[in-house]
Scaffold this motif. Structure first.
Motif, PDB file in Angstrom:
ATOM      1  N   VAL A  52     -41.004 -37.029 -19.018  1.00 20.99           N
ATOM      2  CA  VAL A  52     -39.901 -37.574 -19.363  1.00 20.99           C
ATOM      3  C   VAL A  52     -38.567 -37.017 -18.269  1.00 20.99           C
ATOM      4  N   SER A  53     -38.545 -35.739 -18.228  1.00 18.34           N
ATOM      5  CA  SER A  53     -37.568 -35.008 -17.304  1.00 18.34           C
ATOM      6  C   SER A  53     -37.547 -35.448 -15.871  1.00 18.34           C
ATOM      7  N   LEU A  54     -38.735 -36.175 -15.334  1.00 14.48           N
ATOM      8  CA  LEU A  54     -38.694 -36.373 -14.115  1.00 14.48           C
ATOM      9  C   LEU A  54     -38.168 -37.816 -14.023  1.00 14.48           C
ATOM     10  N   GLY A  55     -38.595 -38.904 -14.809  1.00 14.68           N
ATOM     11  CA  GLY A  55     -38.367 -40.277 -15.026  1.00 14.68           C
ATOM     12  C   GLY A  55     -36.708 -40.295 -15.375  1.00 14.68           C
ATOM     13  N   SER A  56     -36.480 -39.352 -16.221  1.00 11.13           N
ATOM     14  CA  SER A  56     -34.975 -39.582 -16.783  1.00 11.13           C
ATOM     15  C   SER A  56     -33.902 -38.937 -15.535  1.00 11.13           C
ATOM     16  N   SER A  57     -34.332 -37.906 -14.893  1.00 10.20           N
ATOM     17  CA  SER A  57     -33.688 -37.384 -13.829  1.00 10.20           C
ATOM     18  C   SER A  57     -33.646 -38.070 -12.651  1.00 10.20           C
ATOM     19  N   ILE A 103     -22.510 -54.421  -9.878  1.00  9.56           N
ATOM     20  CA  ILE A 103     -22.832 -53.146 -10.181  1.00  9.56           C
ATOM     21  C   ILE A 103     -24.184 -53.100 -10.634  1.00  9.56           C
ATOM     22  N   GLY A 104     -24.360 -53.760 -11.876  1.00  9.06           N
ATOM     23  CA  GLY A 104     -25.859 -53.821 -12.436  1.00  9.06           C
ATOM     24  C   GLY A 104     -26.853 -54.020 -11.756  1.00  9.06           C
ATOM     25  N   ILE A 105     -26.570 -55.621 -10.845  1.00  8.16           N
ATOM     26  CA  ILE A 105     -27.606 -55.896  -9.878  1.00  8.16           C
ATOM     27  C   ILE A 105     -27.970 -55.157  -8.786  1.00  8.16           C
ATOM     28  N   VAL A 106     -26.591 -54.551  -8.183  1.00  6.18           N
ATOM     29  CA  VAL A 106     -27.134 -53.533  -7.112  1.00  6.18           C
ATOM     30  C   VAL A 106     -27.996 -52.259  -7.628  1.00  6.18           C
ATOM     31  N   ALA A 107     -27.402 -51.923  -8.810  1.00  8.80           N
ATOM     32  CA  ALA A 107     -28.131 -50.564  -9.436  1.00  8.80           C
ATOM     33  C   ALA A 107     -29.683 -50.771  -9.763  1.00  8.80           C
ATOM     34  N   THR A 108     -29.983 -52.112 -10.125  1.00  8.11           N
ATOM     35  CA  THR A 108     -31.439 -52.354 -10.524  1.00  8.11           C
ATOM     36  C   THR A 108     -31.880 -52.381  -9.241  1.00  8.11           C
ATOM     37  N   ILE A 109     -31.566 -52.960  -8.105  1.00 12.34           N
ATOM     38  CA  ILE A 109     -32.391 -53.203  -6.995  1.00 12.34           C
ATOM     39  C   ILE A 109     -32.630 -51.819  -6.440  1.00 12.34           C
ATOM     40  N   VAL A 110     -31.562 -50.967  -6.408  1.00 12.41           N
ATOM     41  CA  VAL A 110     -31.708 -49.742  -5.981  1.00 12.41           C
ATOM     42  C   VAL A 110     -32.786 -48.736  -6.814  1.00 12.41           C
ATOM     43  N   ALA A 111     -32.758 -48.756  -8.008  1.00 15.10           N
ATOM     44  CA  ALA A 111     -33.825 -48.404  -9.008  1.00 15.10           C
ATOM     45  C   ALA A 111     -35.184 -48.678  -8.626  1.00 15.10           C
ATOM     46  N   LEU A 112     -35.329 -50.295  -8.378  1.00 15.26           N
ATOM     47  CA  LEU A 112     -36.491 -50.641  -7.956  1.00 15.26           C
ATOM     48  C   LEU A 112     -37.255 -50.084  -6.548  1.00 15.26           C
ATOM     49  N   ALA A 113     -36.255 -49.869  -5.738  1.00 14.36           N
ATOM     50  CA  ALA A 113     -36.501 -49.524  -4.373  1.00 14.36           C
ATOM     51  C   ALA A 113     -37.019 -48.138  -4.382  1.00 14.36           C
ATOM     52  N   LEU A 114     -36.229 -47.363  -5.405  1.00  9.86           N
ATOM     53  CA  LEU A 114     -36.600 -45.945  -5.452  1.00  9.86           C
ATOM     54  C   LEU A 114     -38.032 -45.610  -6.321  1.00  9.86           C
ATOM     55  N   PRO A 116     -41.162 -46.088  -5.844  1.00  8.60           N
ATOM     56  CA  PRO A 116     -42.295 -45.351  -5.472  1.00  8.60           C
ATOM     57  C   PRO A 116     -42.068 -43.875  -4.992  1.00  8.60           C
ATOM     58  N   PHE A 117     -40.903 -43.641  -4.902  1.00  8.19           N
ATOM     59  CA  PHE A 117     -40.775 -41.924  -4.749  1.00  8.19           C
ATOM     60  C   PHE A 117     -41.189 -41.269  -5.824  1.00  8.19           C
ATOM     61  N   ILE A 118     -41.347 -41.653  -7.066  1.00  6.54           N
ATOM     62  CA  ILE A 118     -42.023 -40.725  -8.049  1.00  6.54           C
ATOM     63  C   ILE A 118     -43.374 -40.707  -7.914  1.00  6.54           C
ATOM     64  N   GLY A 119     -44.074 -41.879  -7.532  1.00  7.21           N
ATOM     65  CA  GLY A 119     -45.511 -41.864  -7.086  1.00  7.21           C
ATOM     66  C   GLY A 119     -45.951 -40.815  -5.837  1.00  7.21           C
ATOM     67  N   TYR A 142     -42.076 -44.844 -18.066  1.00  3.50           N
ATOM     68  CA  TYR A 142     -40.930 -44.698 -18.755  1.00  3.50           C
ATOM     69  C   TYR A 142     -39.648 -44.876 -17.784  1.00  3.50           C
ATOM     70  N   TYR A 143     -40.058 -44.776 -16.557  1.00  2.12           N
ATOM     71  CA  TYR A 143     -38.718 -45.235 -15.566  1.00  2.12           C
ATOM     72  C   TYR A 143     -38.638 -46.503 -15.702  1.00  2.12           C
ATOM     73  N   ASP A 144     -39.474 -47.174 -15.426  1.00  2.00           N
ATOM     74  CA  ASP A 144     -39.679 -48.836 -15.578  1.00  2.00           C
ATOM     75  C   ASP A 144     -38.843 -49.419 -16.769  1.00  2.00           C
ATOM     76  N   MET A 145     -39.144 -48.832 -17.878  1.00  2.00           N
ATOM     77  CA  MET A 145     -38.274 -49.306 -19.034  1.00  2.00           C
ATOM     78  C   MET A 145     -36.698 -48.930 -18.818  1.00  2.00           C
ATOM     79  N   MET A 146     -36.564 -48.050 -18.232  1.00  2.00           N
ATOM     80  CA  MET A 146     -35.111 -47.530 -17.867  1.00  2.00           C
ATOM     81  C   MET A 146     -34.479 -48.562 -17.181  1.00  2.00           C
ATOM     82  N   ILE A 147     -35.285 -48.878 -16.134  1.00  2.00           N
ATOM     83  CA  ILE A 147     -34.716 -49.731 -15.049  1.00  2.00           C
ATOM     84  C   ILE A 147     -34.161 -50.989 -15.644  1.00  2.00           C
ATOM     85  N   TRP A 148     -34.971 -51.572 -16.584  1.00  2.00           N
ATOM     86  CA  TRP A 148     -34.454 -52.906 -17.128  1.00  2.00           C
ATOM     87  C   TRP A 148     -33.431 -52.701 -18.067  1.00  2.00           C
ATOM     88  N   SER A 149     -33.183 -51.383 -18.412  1.00  2.00           N
ATOM     89  CA  SER A 149     -31.903 -51.254 -19.340  1.00  2.00           C
ATOM     90  C   SER A 149     -30.677 -51.153 -18.744  1.00  2.00           C
TER      91      SER A 149
END
Length: 463
Positions: A52-57, A103-114, A116-119, A142-149
């Motif tokens: 949770v720390s990693l995904g939320s960070s 902003i939301g559209i751009v942020a979602t795209i950026v979150a999806l692009a990042l 693979p960094f977790i993996g 956990y991170y995936d759920m946060m992206i769609w929010s």
């Protein structure tokens, strides 16, 4: 008497701040619940808490960039509201909605692009405690759920920041509290697998957040279209209201705010991520310590939000005699809170840490970190409140070089040097934060002092 002189200003600040405080308290309760419930789900196993720390960070960095951009709506609306320019306020709301959706559209795209960094963190961050692949694997869903929010959150913020600009902080409070209550209930259902649901652990915390944010968005939209008081602003949702010029003005104010929030938070986020190199226990302790520290910070944010609204109204109405007392009253309230929190963090550090986890090592390390975190409560309050009031004056560009110096030049390098070169581990990271926050506090307070003098002499022109 100090109290007599500033009593009207304390009342004005607190009347606006209290709903925000209650909303922030509810948000803190949710953060406590997320961390504590996932920590208890893991028991002696530190991996779920570290996940949770990693995904939320990583997500927090994207969220704060988007939030900072959205915060531009409040001071701009506040300035025109104070002048009685209702049509302009309505047009700003229409532009604010388009602005935040973009902003939301751009942020979602950026979150999806990042994503693979977790993996990749297993190969990048394996440290003295060995392989952290289990943490990265658990963090991904956990991170995936946060992206769609992100998108429902941004739509919620568009209307929330508008309402705060016209001095209405209560609606967002009630909706946020309701969303937080729903989040905690769904945490119980999805994390532990209650009421027939599958036990999802960390992923369940993310799902609960997603559903609650969708609910908050729906609630504030319904309120906006049903409120008679807001009908006048809805009437200005007319053809031609959305203009590129207004969107650029919002971005011009929002970008420096976003830059400041991202860079400051990056210091905390990088600290949380780098803590993984010292193992899951260190990462979990950082997550718990920062969750506790957020108690002080979120209430400071609430006071700062109130000061942004009041200062923007003073600025818009050119009330030169009211700016300095508003600033001083804001500092008084913020520093009193900082003193209280610093004392509690020292005296109750171990019992509070034990709420979050049964892991004795995490509790012990968290208790040590809380001693250092208590130190930076004062500088954190001063820099946070100063920046909030500079936002009200729409003086935000200067914040960028200040935070660059404080965090990129001082905080992060000093923290890394102490943590690795001098072998201080997580303690070194927190000392770096103390240095960075103290630098930001001094520089932002000096800037606010200068701008106050210019405003009082009538030489601070409207943007």
């Amino acid at each position: 008497m100090l109290l007599t002189r500033y009593r009207p200003y304390y009342k004005s600040i607190l009347s606006l701040a209290m709903p925000v405080v209650l909303a922030q308290a509810g948000q803190l309760t949710t953060q406590f619940a997320d961390t504590a419930m996932v920590g208890n789900y893991g028991g002696e196993n530190p991996v779920p808490l570290a996940a949770v720390s990693l995904g939320s960070s990583l997500f927090l960095l994207i969220y704060l960039a988007a939030l900072g951009l959205a915060l531009a709506i409040t001071p701009m609306v506040g300035e025109h509201y104070a002048r009685g320019e209702r049509r302009e306020v309505g047009h700003l709301l229409a532009n604010g909605i388009v602005y935040t959706i973009t902003i939301g559209i751009v942020a979602t795209i950026v979150a999806l692009a990042l994503r693979p960094f977790i993996g990749e963190l297993n190969s990048l961050m394996s440290g003295p405690e060995g392989d952290i692949s289990a943490v990265a694997e658990m963090a991904l869903p956990y991170y995936d759920m946060m992206i769609w929010s992100i998108m429902p959150l941004m739509i919620f913020l568009a209307i929330k920041q508008f309402l705060e600009g016209i001095g209405n902080t209560k609606v967002a409070m009630w909706i946020t509290l309701g969303g937080n209550a729903l989040n905690i209930f769904l945490n119980w259902v999805f994390i532990f697998g209650e009421l027939g649901a599958e036990a999802m652990g960390a992923e369940g915390a993310g799902l609960a957040t997603l559903i609650s944010r969708i609910g908050q968005m729906a609630a504030i939209i319904v309120f906006f279209f049903m409120s008679h008081r807001l009908r006048i602003y809805r009437s200005f949702f007319e053809r031609g209201a959305v203009k590129l010029r207004r969107l650029k003005e919002l971005f011009a104010i929002g970008f420096p705010i976003s830059f400041q929030m991202v860079l400051e938070s990056a210091a905390f986020i990088l600290t949380s991520i780098l803590a993984l190199s010292f193992g899951a226990v260190a990462s979990g302790a950082m997550q718990v310590a920062f969750s506790i520290a957020n108690i002080a910070w979120m209430i400071t944010v609430a006071i700062g939000s109130a000061s942004t609204i009041l200062v923007s109204h003073v600025y818009g109405a050119s009330q030169r005699d009211r700016l300095r007392p508003t600033i001083m009253a804001t500092y008084h309230l913020g520093l009193m809170w900082a003193v209280l929190m610093a004392i509690l963090f020292v005296v109750l550090r171990t019992p509070i840490a034990a709420i979050f986890t049964d892991n004795a090592e995490i509790v012990a390390l968290t208790s040590e970190l809380m001693m250092l975190i208590a130190i930076y409560q004062f500088s954190d309050a001063i820099q946070g409140l100063s920046i909030s009031m500079l936002r009200g004056l729409q003086d935000v560009k200067i914040i960028m070089p200040i935070v660059t110096c404080s965090y990129l030049v001082l905080n992060i390098p000093i923290g890394i040097l102490l943590a690795y070169t001098f072998g201080m581990g997580c303690h070194g990271f927190v000392i770096g934060l103390i240095v960075g926050l103290s630098s930001a506090a001094i520089l932002t307070a000096l800037r606010l002092r200068r701008q106050t003098r210019l405003f009082e002499h009538g030489t601070l022109s409207h943007k």
